[in-house]
Write a protein that holds these residues in place. Structure first.
Motif, short mmCIF file in Angstrom:
data_model
loop_
_atom_site.label_atom_id
_atom_site.label_comp_id
_atom_site.label_asym_id
_atom_site.label_seq_id
_atom_site.Cartn_x
_atom_site.Cartn_y
_atom_site.Cartn_z
N LEU A 72 0.83 -1.21 0.00
CA LEU A 72 0.00 0.00 0.00
C LEU A 72 0.86 1.25 0.00
O LEU A 72 0.59 2.21 -0.72
N ALA A 73 1.91 1.26 0.80
CA ALA A 73 2.80 2.43 0.86
C ALA A 73 3.54 2.62 -0.46
O ALA A 73 3.68 3.75 -0.95
N LEU A 74 4.01 1.53 -1.06
CA LEU A 74 4.71 1.62 -2.34
C LEU A 74 3.79 2.16 -3.43
O LEU A 74 4.22 2.93 -4.29
N GLU A 75 2.53 1.77 -3.37
CA GLU A 75 1.56 2.26 -4.34
C GLU A 75 1.38 3.77 -4.21
O GLU A 75 1.34 4.49 -5.22
N VAL A 76 1.29 4.27 -2.99
CA VAL A 76 1.15 5.72 -2.76
C VAL A 76 2.37 6.46 -3.33
O VAL A 76 2.22 7.47 -4.01
N ILE A 77 3.55 5.94 -3.03
CA ILE A 77 4.78 6.60 -3.51
C ILE A 77 4.84 6.58 -5.03
O ILE A 77 5.15 7.59 -5.66
N GLY A 78 4.52 5.43 -5.63
CA GLY A 78 4.57 5.30 -7.08
C GLY A 78 3.54 6.13 -7.82
O GLY A 78 3.72 6.48 -8.98
N GLU A 79 2.44 6.47 -7.14
CA GLU A 79 1.37 7.27 -7.76
C GLU A 79 1.34 8.67 -7.16
O GLU A 79 0.27 9.24 -6.95
N ARG A 80 2.51 9.20 -6.91
CA ARG A 80 2.65 10.54 -6.33
C ARG A 80 1.83 11.56 -7.12
O ARG A 80 1.86 11.59 -8.35
N ARG A 81 1.09 12.39 -6.41
CA ARG A 81 0.26 13.42 -7.04
C ARG A 81 1.14 14.56 -7.56
O ARG A 81 2.20 14.83 -7.00
N ALA A 82 0.67 15.22 -8.59
CA ALA A 82 1.43 16.34 -9.17
C ALA A 82 1.66 17.41 -8.11
O ALA A 82 0.72 17.83 -7.43
N GLY A 83 2.90 17.83 -7.95
CA GLY A 83 3.24 18.88 -7.00
C GLY A 83 3.31 18.44 -5.55
O GLY A 83 3.56 19.26 -4.67
N GLU A 84 3.07 17.16 -5.28
CA GLU A 84 3.10 16.68 -3.90
C GLU A 84 4.53 16.65 -3.38
O GLU A 84 5.42 16.10 -4.01
N ARG A 85 4.73 17.27 -2.23
CA ARG A 85 6.07 17.37 -1.65
C ARG A 85 6.45 16.10 -0.90
O ARG A 85 5.60 15.29 -0.53
N LEU A 86 7.74 15.96 -0.65
CA LEU A 86 8.28 14.78 0.02
C LEU A 86 7.60 14.48 1.36
O LEU A 86 7.16 13.34 1.58
N PRO A 87 7.45 15.46 2.26
CA PRO A 87 6.81 15.13 3.54
C PRO A 87 5.37 14.64 3.36
O PRO A 87 4.91 13.76 4.09
N GLU A 88 4.67 15.22 2.38
CA GLU A 88 3.28 14.84 2.14
C GLU A 88 3.18 13.40 1.63
O GLU A 88 2.32 12.63 2.06
N VAL A 89 4.07 13.03 0.71
CA VAL A 89 4.08 11.67 0.18
C VAL A 89 4.41 10.68 1.29
O VAL A 89 3.77 9.63 1.43
N LEU A 90 5.39 11.03 2.09
CA LEU A 90 5.81 10.15 3.18
C LEU A 90 4.67 9.93 4.17
O LEU A 90 4.39 8.79 4.57
N VAL A 91 3.98 11.00 4.54
CA VAL A 91 2.86 10.88 5.48
C VAL A 91 1.72 10.07 4.86
O VAL A 91 1.14 9.20 5.51
N ARG A 92 1.41 10.32 3.60
CA ARG A 92 0.32 9.59 2.95
C ARG A 92 0.66 8.10 2.85
O ARG A 92 -0.20 7.23 3.05
N ALA A 93 1.91 7.79 2.55
CA ALA A 93 2.33 6.38 2.47
C ALA A 93 2.19 5.71 3.84
O ALA A 93 1.68 4.59 3.95
N MET A 94 2.61 6.40 4.88
CA MET A 94 2.49 5.84 6.23
C MET A 94 1.03 5.72 6.64
O MET A 94 0.65 4.75 7.30
N GLU A 95 0.22 6.68 6.27
CA GLU A 95 -1.22 6.60 6.57
C GLU A 95 -1.81 5.33 5.97
O GLU A 95 -2.59 4.63 6.62
N GLN A 96 -1.45 5.04 4.73
CA GLN A 96 -1.95 3.83 4.09
C GLN A 96 -1.49 2.58 4.84
O GLN A 96 -2.26 1.67 5.09
N MET A 97 -0.21 2.57 5.21
CA MET A 97 0.33 1.41 5.94
C MET A 97 -0.39 1.22 7.27
O MET A 97 -0.73 0.11 7.66
#
Length: 200
Positions: A72-97
């Protein structure tokens, strides 16, 4: 044909869940060391052979949803939203996990049992460490691919290690204090926010 495949998958998931629930009850009742794979299978009303179709060892029952969380986390990282910053991607990936897969572990009692046993069972400690290191390497590499200008072979693992370590420590602390699922989630969220704020 599709309906049969769907039915087969649901049956497989029910059997897997029955094995997890049987293992949790037996481990809680008799102690981890005193429970055999054959006893777990019998309690779930399946054969030992069926157990081994789902799990390689009894340690793996305690890590039942780990691969799902990482995927789930890898999927979030791989489908990063346009303009999404590193901290946001990291938090969203952890949220999914945490909140899509951990909920099953929290409600079934698996997370609390794993936290208790990890403190006392060398075989489980080794298996947990192996799984954490593999997961961190996978997440680090995925983040490095998405943010090549921000992360390198040193900073990506350091960041992932900080996040996974903080969240894991917060969860284990809450579980050991006997807190319920909501309190455990809140502790994990607090740890996650703390690390995210430190990422420029």
């Amino acid at each position: 044909m599709v309906e049969k495949a769907g039915l087969r998958e649901r049956k497989k998931q029910r059997t897997r869940q029955a094995l997890i629930e049987a293992a949790v009850l037996l481990f809680e009742d008799r102690g981890y060391d005193r429970v055999t794979v054959a006893e777990i299978a019998a309690a779930a009303e399946v054969s030992p052979r069926t157990f081994f179709l789902h799990f390689q060892t009894k340690e793996d029952v305690l890590l039942a949803n780990a691969d799902v969380r990482v995927d789930l986390a890898l999927e979030v990282i791989g489908e990063r939203r346009a303009g999404e910053r590193l901290p946001e991607v990291l938090v969203r990936a952890m949220e999914q996990m945490i909140f899509n897969a951990w909920d099953r572990d929290l409600s079934s009692g698996l997370a609390a049992l794993r936290a208790r046993l990890a403190a006392s069972e060398p075989a489980l400690q080794a298996r947990l460490l192996q799984r954490y290191l593999t997961a961190q390497a996978e997440l680090s590499e995925a983040l490095r691919r998405e943010f090549p200008d921000r992360l390198d072979v040193t900073t990506a693992p350091a960041l992932v290690g900080a996040m996974v370590g903080a969240v894991g420590a917060a969860a284990v602390g809450a579980l050991r204090r006997g807190e319920g699922p909501d309190e455990v989630r809140n502790a994990m969220r607090t740890a996650m926010a703390l690390v995210a704020r430190a990422v420029p």
